[in-house]
Design an enzyme around this catalytic site. Structure first.
Site, short mmCIF file in Angstrom:
data_model
loop_
_atom_site.label_atom_id
_atom_site.label_comp_id
_atom_site.label_asym_id
_atom_site.label_seq_id
_atom_site.Cartn_x
_atom_site.Cartn_y
_atom_site.Cartn_z
N ASP A 69 0.81 -1.21 0.00
CA ASP A 69 0.00 0.00 0.00
C ASP A 69 0.85 1.27 0.00
OD1 ASP A 69 -2.36 -1.31 -0.15
OD2 ASP A 69 -2.99 -0.95 1.91
N GLY A 70 1.98 1.25 0.70
CA GLY A 70 2.85 2.43 0.70
C GLY A 70 3.38 2.73 -0.69
#
Length: 292
Positions: A69-70
């Site tokens: 997700d980052g």
């Protein structure tokens, strides 16, 4: 389903440490078969592993974020100026923003090529401060104390004072970001598509101020009164230096485009899958008895 043009190039954003070789092997093989060029985007402030020729984003590119997700958040930031779609690829994690796991990347790219995908529009939180370049967050804007002291912040909605909070700081989050830092601090989870954002105090020292859900068309003003040690600002988990202490926050709809395959729903299934939301033990015990 809306018809989409085939991607002109694939522009990579790659996690700096995670094992991504399997996914990248599948991507380069697919691109060679289709005659699609592969380049790599440099992400400001991030560690970098070189897998392809570095280039700037251009119109018609598909951004592929390989990692978690980052990495997808970094890719969304890089893609925003051109409105490019971002395909998130989960490598070893259950990413809320990922459309495919690494082992199904080739299948996902083929569906992209065939136009069999859905553009999921995401809002962003616009961050303004006097005399500073505007910024924005897909997840959250955070004011946090520096060192052992406290930070004091006045929080107002459309110039109506809500609270003067003293403590560790404050999180202002989009619906997407409501299940991240804000939720960890006791804030509510907002279902995907909720036309609102949320302000959540961090470890408030005395007083009473519940997390506040704000309408999408409102303006939130945060005026910070730093203690001796000062304070820091984080935007989507990355430090951002501002000279001023007064911030104007608004919600900009449809700023970002994420690739999905099929209906996304309200994002609740993903929270359950990642065990961020779990059922009551009594209910789980009842289910276990029923299986005997």
């Amino acid at each position: 389903m809306v018809a989409h043009p085939v991607p002109r190039r694939v522009a990579l954003v790659v996690h700096p440490t995670r094992d991504v070789d399997r996914a990248l092997d599948a991507l380069t093989s697919w691109a060679a078969e289709r005659g699609v060029d592969v380049v790599q985007l440099a992400v400001d402030g991030a560690r970098h592993r070189e897998y392809a020729v570095e280039a700037s984003l251009e119109d018609g590119d598909l951004v592929v974020a390989v990692g978690g997700d980052g990495t997808v958040l970094a890719a969304l930031r890089a893609a925003a100026a051109h409105g490019a779609p971002v395909l998130g690829v989960a490598c070893g994690s259950l990413g809320a923003l990922s459309a495919v796991p690494a082992e199904k990347l080739a299948e996902g790219l083929e569906r992209m090529w065939a136009g069999e995908w859905t553009a999921r529009s995401l809002p962003a939180l616009a961050v303004g401060a006097a005399g500073e370049p505007d910024d924005w967050a897909a997840n959250d804007f955070v004011v946090v104390r520096r060192g052992a002291g406290q930070v004091v912040a006045d929080v107002a909605v459309d110039d109506e004072l809500y609270v003067r909070v003293a403590g560790d700081g404050l999180v202002v989050a989009t619906a997407l970001g409501s299940s991240a830092y804000s939720m960890a601090a006791g804030g509510p989870v907002m279902a995907a598509g909720t036309a609102a954002f949320v302000c959540t105090p961090l470890a408030m020292h005395g007083g009473t101020a519940a997390p506040l859900v704000v309408p999408a068309d409102a303006v939130v003003t945060v005026e910070v009164h730093p203690g001796y040690a000062g304070f820091d600002v984080e935007i989507d988990g990355r430090d951002r230096v501002f000279a001023g202490h007064r911030f104007r926050l608004t919600l900009h709809p449809d700023k970002l485009t994420l690739v999905t395959f099929g209906a996304f729903g309200r994002g609740l299934a993903g929270l359950r899958k990642r065990h961020l939301i779990t059922d009551s033990p009594r209910v789980l015990a009842r289910d276990a008895r029923a299986k005997r």
